[in-house]
Scaffold this motif. Structure first.
Motif, short mmCIF file in Angstrom:
data_model
loop_
_atom_site.label_atom_id
_atom_site.label_comp_id
_atom_site.label_asym_id
_atom_site.label_seq_id
_atom_site.Cartn_x
_atom_site.Cartn_y
_atom_site.Cartn_z
N PRO A 144 0.84 -1.19 0.00
CA PRO A 144 0.00 0.00 0.00
C PRO A 144 0.88 1.24 0.00
CG PRO A 144 0.08 -0.95 2.19
CD PRO A 144 0.78 -1.92 1.27
N GLU A 145 0.33 2.36 -0.38
CA GLU A 145 1.13 3.58 -0.47
C GLU A 145 1.82 3.87 0.86
OE1 GLU A 145 0.91 8.20 -2.06
OE2 GLU A 145 -0.90 6.96 -2.05
N ALA A 146 3.15 4.00 0.79
CA ALA A 146 3.99 4.30 1.95
C ALA A 146 3.85 3.26 3.06
CB ALA A 146 3.68 5.70 2.49
N GLY A 147 3.33 2.08 2.72
CA GLY A 147 3.15 1.04 3.74
C GLY A 147 2.11 1.40 4.77
N CYS A 148 1.06 2.15 4.36
CA CYS A 148 0.19 2.79 5.34
C CYS A 148 -1.02 1.96 5.75
CB CYS A 148 -0.30 4.13 4.78
SG CYS A 148 -1.49 3.97 3.43
N LYS A 149 -1.14 0.70 5.30
CA LYS A 149 -2.34 -0.08 5.62
C LYS A 149 -1.98 -1.45 6.18
CE LYS A 149 -5.25 2.17 2.14
NZ LYS A 149 -6.10 2.01 0.94
N VAL A 150 -2.97 -2.06 6.83
CA VAL A 150 -2.83 -3.41 7.36
C VAL A 150 -3.10 -4.43 6.27
CG1 VAL A 150 -3.53 -4.94 9.27
CG2 VAL A 150 -3.65 -2.48 9.54
N THR A 152 -2.88 -4.96 1.66
CA THR A 152 -2.04 -4.54 0.54
C THR A 152 -2.95 -4.13 -0.61
OG1 THR A 152 -0.24 -5.95 1.29
CG2 THR A 152 -0.17 -5.22 -0.99
N ARG A 153 -3.19 -2.82 -0.68
CA ARG A 153 -4.02 -2.24 -1.73
C ARG A 153 -3.51 -0.83 -1.99
NH1 ARG A 153 -8.35 -2.32 0.75
NH2 ARG A 153 -9.37 -4.13 -0.15
N SER A 154 -3.35 -0.49 -3.26
CA SER A 154 -2.92 0.87 -3.60
C SER A 154 -3.66 1.34 -4.83
CB SER A 154 -1.41 0.92 -3.84
OG SER A 154 -1.08 0.40 -5.12
N GLN A 155 -3.63 2.66 -5.02
CA GLN A 155 -4.25 3.25 -6.20
C GLN A 155 -3.47 2.91 -7.47
OE1 GLN A 155 -6.25 7.35 -4.97
NE2 GLN A 155 -4.12 7.31 -4.33
N VAL A 156 -2.22 2.52 -7.31
CA VAL A 156 -1.37 2.19 -8.46
C VAL A 156 -1.57 0.75 -8.90
CG1 VAL A 156 1.01 1.98 -9.28
CG2 VAL A 156 0.35 3.91 -7.83
N HIS A 157 -1.57 -0.17 -7.94
CA HIS A 157 -1.51 -1.59 -8.27
C HIS A 157 -2.77 -2.38 -7.93
CE1 HIS A 157 2.65 -0.73 -9.03
NE2 HIS A 157 2.87 -0.40 -7.78
N GLY A 171 -2.98 -9.49 4.33
CA GLY A 171 -2.43 -8.54 5.29
C GLY A 171 -1.49 -7.57 4.60
N GLY A 172 -0.88 -6.72 5.40
CA GLY A 172 0.03 -5.71 4.86
C GLY A 172 0.92 -5.16 5.95
N SER A 406 -11.95 -10.06 4.60
CA SER A 406 -12.25 -9.81 3.20
C SER A 406 -11.19 -8.96 2.50
CB SER A 406 -13.60 -9.10 3.07
OG SER A 406 -13.82 -8.67 1.73
N VAL A 407 -10.81 -9.39 1.30
CA VAL A 407 -9.84 -8.65 0.49
C VAL A 407 -10.41 -7.30 0.06
CG1 VAL A 407 -10.56 -9.58 -1.76
CG2 VAL A 407 -8.16 -8.94 -1.39
N GLU A 408 -11.71 -7.12 0.17
CA GLU A 408 -12.34 -5.87 -0.23
C GLU A 408 -12.25 -4.79 0.85
OE1 GLU A 408 -13.41 -5.46 -3.23
OE2 GLU A 408 -13.11 -7.55 -3.82
N ARG A 409 -11.79 -5.16 2.05
CA ARG A 409 -11.81 -4.22 3.17
C ARG A 409 -10.39 -3.90 3.65
NH1 ARG A 409 -16.22 -2.86 5.68
NH2 ARG A 409 -14.98 -2.34 7.53
N ASP A 410 -10.21 -2.69 4.18
CA ASP A 410 -8.95 -2.32 4.82
C ASP A 410 -8.84 -2.89 6.23
OD1 ASP A 410 -8.15 -0.89 2.61
OD2 ASP A 410 -8.66 1.07 3.43
N VAL A 411 -9.97 -3.00 6.90
CA VAL A 411 -10.03 -3.45 8.29
C VAL A 411 -11.27 -4.32 8.46
CG1 VAL A 411 -8.80 -1.45 9.23
CG2 VAL A 411 -11.26 -1.36 8.94
#
Length: 486
Positions: A144-150, A152-157, A171-172, A406-411
């Motif tokens: 995730p951008e700058a490693g900011c999430k638990v 692994t999801r980013s606007q780029v990838h 996880g992340g 869920s892979v659809e959720r951040d938390v």
């Protein structure tokens, strides 16, 4: 690679999956093969590149793959092995590298729309140590951008999925590294951990991952996340992680915090005895735990008798914190995000992940005195931990309160994306600077991996590795592959 979201149907598995004959080999098995001439670094790299191309679209773990770059490194390694002059125990070993670390000649996007695809010019120190050791850089992995999430999801990838269940997160923030390893993209991966980012994905993907103590692995230039964030290995086996840690911890003269005492991998990992070791087991690690899962708790508790069987004296005791660790951590989290915002050009800030913008806005409200109070609290937490570890060599407990979600959720459901309160077991050890690891301990009835956390005193990486290997020897879960592989 670079797909917007993971494919939600598994591939059809077959014995002819690319690289199946080499992808599960350990570092020692690979280098033994190179030495005997039965394996070639070039053939191994080619097989794993084919495997990435075949399997990665299912999970979206790889963000940069350069076959020419990788094969050039493999050819150099092959020449050294033919001359009998390998550079190290990792010469020719394929490694993936999380896209928060710089690799000369490759892009470093950090999961961010702010950075382009131009290659950087200089290796991060730990990457330089791997290059000096002759490792072969297989690919860069998602973050995730700058490693900011638990997760692994980013606007780029886009999002990275868990190979053990494609509907779940790995996880992340080292989730790309973990998903790649779980699919056999090499034996080891380079990750980083500022609040649990090695241990969380290791626990969620049936891997071993260790966050070294601050100062063990060199870093340069200085990072806003120091001393919380450090670089470390993920691997399928404890021994492989130990070999990699031995390499990446070699010194860097520009790092003002690097320890003058080198790390040496324990030589007794084949059959470690924990005789004389004092270990505390704590079901909550002294933390407020709003989420509880009975299956996770049961599996984590199974580590205690395994360690006792290996000779350790195991007692139940919780560390007692002078302040809830979440209180100062929240300040560091918010101000780190604020730093990301302020580090971006004003006309580019809208490109940042909305989570960073939201948390950074809260960071703007942290006063100087509030930040200094958090620093003082962090020091009292570190002092309390040091006192606890005067009586114990290791502390064992959970990594995560719940299995992969869920892979659809951040938390998990019921929590906001910016809220770390639900996940309290990992970040205290980033604030104390102590080494900590996750080792596989079991699977839920639904087939989801669970890890147990092992924390050591400062300088105690070797003890963590011995205890993790003792668990691994009694419960060799690294042999259990994701169901999608058949």
């Amino acid at each position: 690679m670079n797909t917007s979201k993971p494919i939600d149907v598994p591939i059809v598995s077959s014995p002819a999956l690319p690289g199946e004959d080499v992808c599960w080999l350990t570092i020692t098995e690979l280098t033994d093969g190179y030495r005997a001439g039965t394996l070639s670094p070039v053939d191994v790299a080619k097989a794993l590149i084919d495997r990435i191309r075949a399997l990665d679209p299912v999970v979206n773990s790889v963000v940069h793959l350069d076959e020419t770059y990788t094969l050039a490194m493999a050819e150099q390694s092959m020449a050294r092995w033919r001359l009998g002059t390998p550079l190290s125990a990792m010469d020719g070993v394929p490694v993936t590298i999380k896209d928060l670390s710089a690799v000369a000649g490759m892009p470093k996007r950090r999961g961010s729309l702010l950075f382009g695809t131009d290659p950087v010019q200089e290796d991060t120190p730990c990457v330089a140590r791997l290059r000096e050791a002759g490792a072969v850089f297989l690919a860069k992995t998602a973050t995730p951008e700058a490693g900011c999430k638990v997760v692994t999801r980013s606007q780029v990838h886009g999002a990275t999925a868990n190979p053990y269940d494609l509907t779940k997160t790995p996880g992340g923030s080292s989730g790309g590294a973990a998903a790649a390893l779980a699919l056999g993209f090499g034996p080891v991966a380079l990750g980083s951990d500022g609040a649990g980012s090695i241990r969380i994905p290791a626990a969620y993907t049936n891997l071993f991952g260790i966050k070294p103590g601050f100062g063990r692995v060199p870093a340069f230039p200085p990072d806003i996340d120091m001393p919380h964030s450090v670089v470390g290995p993920l691997a399928r086996t404890v021994e492989d992680a130990a070999i990699m840690l031995d390499v990446i911890s070699r010194p860097e003269p520009r790092d003002p915090y690097i320890w003058p005492v080198p790390f040496t991998a324990p030589d007794d990992l084949g059959n470690p005895s924990l005789a004389g070791m004092q270990i505390a087991f704590s079901a909550r690690l002294g933390c407020h735990a709003p989420l509880v899962d009975a299956e996770t708790d049961r599996l984590v508790a199974e580590a205690a008798p395994l360690l006792a069987e290996a000779g350790a004296s195991v007692s139940e005791e919780d560390p007692v914190w002078p302040v809830d660790p979440f209180e100062p951590f929240k300040v560091f989290w918010e101000t780190a995000c604020l730093s990301c915002v302020e580090g971006a050009a004003p006309d580019k800030r809208h490109l940042l992940d909305p989570l960073i913008l939201s948390v950074g806005a809260s960071g703007a409200n942290v006063s100087l005195s509030g930040y200094m109070k958090a620093m003082e609290q962090r020091m009292t937490i570190a002092a309390a931990s040091k006192a606890f570890f005067q009586r114990y060599d290791l502390l064992v407990g959970p990594v995560m309160p719940v299995p992969p979600y869920s892979v659809e959720r951040d938390v998990p459901v019921g929590y906001a994306s910016e809220d770390w309160d639900w996940c309290p077991y990992t970040y205290p050890w980033n604030m104390t600077g102590q080494p900590a690891a996750s080792v596989p301990i079991g699977f839920t009835e639904g087939g989801l991996p669970v890890g147990v956390q092992i924390i050591g005193r400062m300088g105690g990486e070797a003890d963590i590795l011995r205890a993790a290997r003792a668990i691994e020897a009694r419960r060799p879960l690294y042999r259990r592959r994701p169901a999608m592989l058949g």
